[in-house]
Scaffold this motif. Structure first.
Motif, PDB file in Angstrom:
ATOM      1  N   LEU A 241     -43.941  12.291 -23.829  1.00 55.51           N
ATOM      2  CA  LEU A 241     -43.472  13.076 -22.688  1.00 55.51           C
ATOM      3  C   LEU A 241     -41.948  13.138 -22.688  1.00 55.51           C
ATOM      4  CD1 LEU A 241     -45.841  11.620 -19.928  1.00 55.51           C
ATOM      5  CD2 LEU A 241     -46.185  13.671 -21.336  1.00 55.51           C
ATOM      6  N   LYS A 242     -41.407  14.322 -22.428  1.00 55.10           N
ATOM      7  CA  LYS A 242     -39.963  14.519 -22.430  1.00 55.10           C
ATOM      8  C   LYS A 242     -39.513  15.056 -21.070  1.00 55.10           C
ATOM      9  CE  LYS A 242     -39.730  13.428 -26.779  1.00 55.10           C
ATOM     10  NZ  LYS A 242     -39.204  12.096 -27.173  1.00 55.10           N
ATOM     11  N   ASP A 243     -38.296  14.651 -20.673  1.00 60.70           N
ATOM     12  CA  ASP A 243     -37.668  15.141 -19.443  1.00 60.70           C
ATOM     13  C   ASP A 243     -38.586  14.940 -18.238  1.00 60.70           C
ATOM     14  OD1 ASP A 243     -35.473  15.922 -20.914  1.00 60.70           O
ATOM     15  OD2 ASP A 243     -36.257  17.928 -21.267  1.00 60.70           O
ATOM     16  N   ILE A 244     -39.078  13.728 -18.064  1.00 59.32           N
ATOM     17  CA  ILE A 244     -40.079  13.456 -17.038  1.00 59.32           C
ATOM     18  C   ILE A 244     -39.452  13.280 -15.649  1.00 59.32           C
ATOM     19  CG2 ILE A 244     -41.627  12.358 -18.700  1.00 59.32           C
ATOM     20  CD1 ILE A 244     -40.845   9.652 -17.444  1.00 59.32           C
ATOM     21  N   ILE A 245     -40.273  13.560 -14.647  1.00 60.53           N
ATOM     22  CA  ILE A 245     -39.976  13.217 -13.263  1.00 60.53           C
ATOM     23  C   ILE A 245     -41.117  12.320 -12.783  1.00 60.53           C
ATOM     24  CG2 ILE A 245     -39.660  14.067 -10.913  1.00 60.53           C
ATOM     25  CD1 ILE A 245     -38.647  16.698 -12.117  1.00 60.53           C
ATOM     26  N   VAL A 246     -40.789  11.187 -12.198  1.00 56.82           N
ATOM     27  CA  VAL A 246     -41.795  10.250 -11.689  1.00 56.82           C
ATOM     28  C   VAL A 246     -41.958  10.468 -10.193  1.00 56.82           C
ATOM     29  CG1 VAL A 246     -42.321   7.814 -11.288  1.00 56.82           C
ATOM     30  CG2 VAL A 246     -41.399   8.542 -13.497  1.00 56.82           C
ATOM     31  N   VAL A 247     -43.217  10.572  -9.755  1.00 56.02           N
ATOM     32  CA  VAL A 247     -43.551  10.730  -8.336  1.00 56.02           C
ATOM     33  C   VAL A 247     -44.438   9.552  -7.941  1.00 56.02           C
ATOM     34  CG1 VAL A 247     -44.578  12.220  -6.580  1.00 56.02           C
ATOM     35  CG2 VAL A 247     -43.497  13.246  -8.603  1.00 56.02           C
ATOM     36  N   GLY A 248     -43.984   8.740  -6.980  1.00 52.07           N
ATOM     37  CA  GLY A 248     -44.735   7.557  -6.602  1.00 52.07           C
ATOM     38  C   GLY A 248     -45.009   7.500  -5.120  1.00 52.07           C
ATOM     39  N   PHE A 249     -46.226   7.086  -4.776  1.00 48.39           N
ATOM     40  CA  PHE A 249     -46.619   6.926  -3.375  1.00 48.39           C
ATOM     41  C   PHE A 249     -46.876   5.457  -3.074  1.00 48.39           C
ATOM     42  CE2 PHE A 249     -50.286   6.221  -0.537  1.00 48.39           C
ATOM     43  CZ  PHE A 249     -49.711   6.619   0.663  1.00 48.39           C
ATOM     44  N   SER A 250     -46.347   4.969  -1.931  1.00 46.89           N
ATOM     45  CA  SER A 250     -46.594   3.622  -1.437  1.00 46.89           C
ATOM     46  C   SER A 250     -46.208   2.591  -2.501  1.00 46.89           C
ATOM     47  CB  SER A 250     -48.054   3.489  -0.993  1.00 46.89           C
ATOM     48  OG  SER A 250     -48.234   2.338  -0.206  1.00 46.89           O
ATOM     49  N   VAL A 251     -47.158   1.748  -2.966  1.00 46.32           N
ATOM     50  CA  VAL A 251     -46.774   0.808  -4.021  1.00 46.32           C
ATOM     51  C   VAL A 251     -46.364   1.564  -5.282  1.00 46.32           C
ATOM     52  CG1 VAL A 251     -49.061   0.446  -5.058  1.00 46.32           C
ATOM     53  CG2 VAL A 251     -47.387  -1.392  -5.107  1.00 46.32           C
ATOM     54  N   GLY A 252     -46.899   2.775  -5.466  1.00 47.58           N
ATOM     55  CA  GLY A 252     -46.440   3.602  -6.575  1.00 47.58           C
ATOM     56  C   GLY A 252     -44.963   3.944  -6.457  1.00 47.58           C
ATOM     57  N   GLY A 253     -44.463   4.037  -5.219  1.00 48.68           N
ATOM     58  CA  GLY A 253     -43.034   4.244  -5.007  1.00 48.68           C
ATOM     59  C   GLY A 253     -42.229   3.024  -5.401  1.00 48.68           C
ATOM     60  N   ALA A 254     -42.731   1.841  -5.060  1.00 52.16           N
ATOM     61  CA  ALA A 254     -42.063   0.607  -5.468  1.00 52.16           C
ATOM     62  C   ALA A 254     -42.094   0.464  -6.986  1.00 52.16           C
ATOM     63  CB  ALA A 254     -42.733  -0.589  -4.802  1.00 52.16           C
ATOM     64  N   LEU A 255     -43.236   0.795  -7.591  1.00 51.04           N
ATOM     65  CA  LEU A 255     -43.341   0.738  -9.053  1.00 51.04           C
ATOM     66  C   LEU A 255     -42.392   1.736  -9.714  1.00 51.04           C
ATOM     67  CD1 LEU A 255     -47.217   0.445  -9.273  1.00 51.04           C
ATOM     68  CD2 LEU A 255     -45.571  -1.326  -9.916  1.00 51.04           C
ATOM     69  N   ALA A 256     -42.218   2.897  -9.086  1.00 49.35           N
ATOM     70  CA  ALA A 256     -41.258   3.868  -9.601  1.00 49.35           C
ATOM     71  C   ALA A 256     -39.845   3.292  -9.583  1.00 49.35           C
ATOM     72  CB  ALA A 256     -41.326   5.161  -8.786  1.00 49.35           C
ATOM     73  N   LEU A 257     -39.496   2.604  -8.502  1.00 46.91           N
ATOM     74  CA  LEU A 257     -38.179   1.974  -8.430  1.00 46.91           C
ATOM     75  C   LEU A 257     -37.987   0.986  -9.569  1.00 46.91           C
ATOM     76  CD1 LEU A 257     -37.970   1.341  -4.573  1.00 46.91           C
ATOM     77  CD2 LEU A 257     -36.621   3.002  -5.865  1.00 46.91           C
ATOM     78  N   LYS A 258     -39.023   0.155  -9.799  1.00 43.79           N
ATOM     79  CA  LYS A 258     -38.945  -0.817 -10.901  1.00 43.79           C
ATOM     80  C   LYS A 258     -38.827  -0.094 -12.235  1.00 43.79           C
ATOM     81  CE  LYS A 258     -39.152  -4.972 -12.686  1.00 43.79           C
ATOM     82  NZ  LYS A 258     -38.204  -6.058 -12.325  1.00 43.79           N
ATOM     83  N   TYR A 259     -39.628   0.936 -12.423  1.00 35.26           N
ATOM     84  CA  TYR A 259     -39.589   1.704 -13.661  1.00 35.26           C
ATOM     85  C   TYR A 259     -38.213   2.335 -13.860  1.00 35.26           C
ATOM     86  CZ  TYR A 259     -40.649   5.234 -17.162  1.00 35.26           C
ATOM     87  OH  TYR A 259     -40.623   6.012 -18.291  1.00 35.26           O
ATOM     88  N   GLY A 260     -37.647   2.886 -12.782  1.00 38.19           N
ATOM     89  CA  GLY A 260     -36.354   3.543 -12.878  1.00 38.19           C
ATOM     90  C   GLY A 260     -35.226   2.595 -13.238  1.00 38.19           C
ATOM     91  N   VAL A 261     -35.353   1.345 -12.837  1.00 39.55           N
ATOM     92  CA  VAL A 261     -34.352   0.339 -13.194  1.00 39.55           C
ATOM     93  C   VAL A 261     -34.547  -0.114 -14.647  1.00 39.55           C
ATOM     94  CG1 VAL A 261     -33.575  -2.021 -12.747  1.00 39.55           C
ATOM     95  CG2 VAL A 261     -34.006  -0.470 -10.834  1.00 39.55           C
ATOM     96  N   LYS A 262     -35.805  -0.374 -15.026  1.00 39.53           N
ATOM     97  CA  LYS A 262     -36.080  -0.989 -16.329  1.00 39.53           C
ATOM     98  C   LYS A 262     -36.093   0.017 -17.466  1.00 39.53           C
ATOM     99  CE  LYS A 262     -39.075  -4.266 -18.674  1.00 39.53           C
ATOM    100  NZ  LYS A 262     -40.305  -5.081 -18.644  1.00 39.53           N
ATOM    101  N   HIS A 263     -36.580   1.224 -17.207  1.00 40.09           N
ATOM    102  CA  HIS A 263     -36.781   2.191 -18.290  1.00 40.09           C
ATOM    103  C   HIS A 263     -35.982   3.476 -18.076  1.00 40.09           C
ATOM    104  CE1 HIS A 263     -39.864  -0.129 -20.335  1.00 40.09           C
ATOM    105  NE2 HIS A 263     -40.440  -0.356 -19.165  1.00 40.09           N
ATOM    106  N   ASN A 264     -34.875   3.372 -17.381  1.00 40.51           N
ATOM    107  CA  ASN A 264     -34.044   4.552 -17.171  1.00 40.51           C
ATOM    108  C   ASN A 264     -33.423   4.994 -18.495  1.00 40.51           C
ATOM    109  OD1 ASN A 264     -32.669   6.626 -15.976  1.00 40.51           O
ATOM    110  ND2 ASN A 264     -31.095   5.343 -15.053  1.00 40.51           N
ATOM    111  N   SER A 265     -33.467   6.283 -18.746  1.00 37.84           N
ATOM    112  CA  SER A 265     -32.859   6.860 -19.936  1.00 37.84           C
ATOM    113  C   SER A 265     -32.636   8.338 -19.660  1.00 37.84           C
ATOM    114  CB  SER A 265     -33.779   6.686 -21.149  1.00 37.84           C
ATOM    115  OG  SER A 265     -34.911   7.531 -21.031  1.00 37.84           O
TER     116      SER A 265
END
Length: 271
Positions: free
Chosen positions: A87-111
């Motif tokens: 997947l290229k040029d992705i946008i992550v959409v997270g709900f509830s705990v998915g939102g918290a997981l998105a935050l973690k993902y954005g910190v750890k796998h930001n590129s």
């Protein structure tokens, strides 16, 4: 199309994939699965995007596992899906705990491959009250919920589902509530308990300060599960967080005010 993506020797994840265009990676809430985004999935595909819906380990059609329900491991699971599907040029959409997981993902796998994130009623940076953070449930309340789940999962999850539609001025049909409750009960007991423990124990307040990408929050003003103070805190402490408030919506804003939420989601996607 459905994918079975191996993220470890013991765990394969179910991933729903349809549409074309820029890929949107959807992360569901506890204790549901990516089917909860049906009204968003159809909408984004009609507007020219590719829907990628991940069932977290232990939920939906993904494999259950003995462990790996911490935010760090699930963030790695998400990245393995991104890599496997190229997947290229992705946008992550997270709900509830998915939102918290998105935050973690954005910190750890930001590129440069991660363009932005959109959070719907996020359960973060912390789902429970802590020193200097008086929002949400007390940790012992979540522990009590976990004990109830271990004793009688269907009743505990049914009661939680009622909370998701509580404190809102929108009438939701009994039929939809029954449908949503049935969806959540497809989750494994171990996944439901272990991810609830992560909700209780994870604290992302320091990590979000290094979140170097645009994040758009969409949050109901009458959310009883994840109070809007969560997003107000994120707007103040995260470097680039823009909050849109959905008046009168509870935690289930993705259904209660789906037309407004979808409009705000599309606006964020196009920014």
């Amino acid at each position: 199309m459905k994918h079975r993506i191996q993220v470890s020797d013991e765990v394969a994840l179910n991933v729903d994939d349809f549409g074309s265009g820029q890929p949107l990676v959807f992360l569901h809430g506890w204790p549901a699965n990516n089917t909860m985004f049906e009204y968003q999935a159809d909408f984004v595909v009609e507007n020219g995007y590719r829907y990628i819906g991940i069932d977290h380990r232990g939920f939906g059609l993904s494999d259950r596992a003995a462990d790996g329900y911490d935010y760090d491991t699930i963030a790695d699971d998400i990245q393995k899906v991104v890599d496997e599907l190229n997947l290229k040029d992705i946008i992550v959409v997270g709900f509830s705990v998915g939102g918290a997981l998105a935050l973690k993902y954005g910190v750890k796998h930001n590129s440069s491959n991660l363009k932005k994130m959109v959070l719907l009623g996020p359960a973060g940076p912390s789902f429970v009250q802590r020193d200097g953070y008086p929002y949400g449930l007390k940790p012992e309340d979540v522990t009590a919920l976990i004990e109830q789940i271990n004793d009688d999962q269907p009743k505990a999850i049914g009661d939680f589902g009622e909370d998701s539609f509580f404190n809102s001025d929108i009438e939701v049909s009994d039929e939809y509530k029954q449908y949503f409750n049935a969806m959540t009960l497809t989750s494994s007991l171990i996944g439901t308990v272990k991810l609830a423990e992560s909700l209780r124990d994870e604290d992302l307040r320091e990590e979000i300060k290094s979140l170097d990408l645009p994040v758009y929050g969409i949050h109901g003003t009458a959310d009883h599960v994840c109070p809007i103070e969560f997003s107000e805190y994120l707007e103040k402490e995260a470097p680039d967080y823009t909050l849109s408030k959905v008046e009168g919506a509870g935690h289930a804003l993705f259904f209660e005010k789906k037309d407004e939420v979808n409009r705000l989601l599309l606006e964020a996607l196009k920014k």
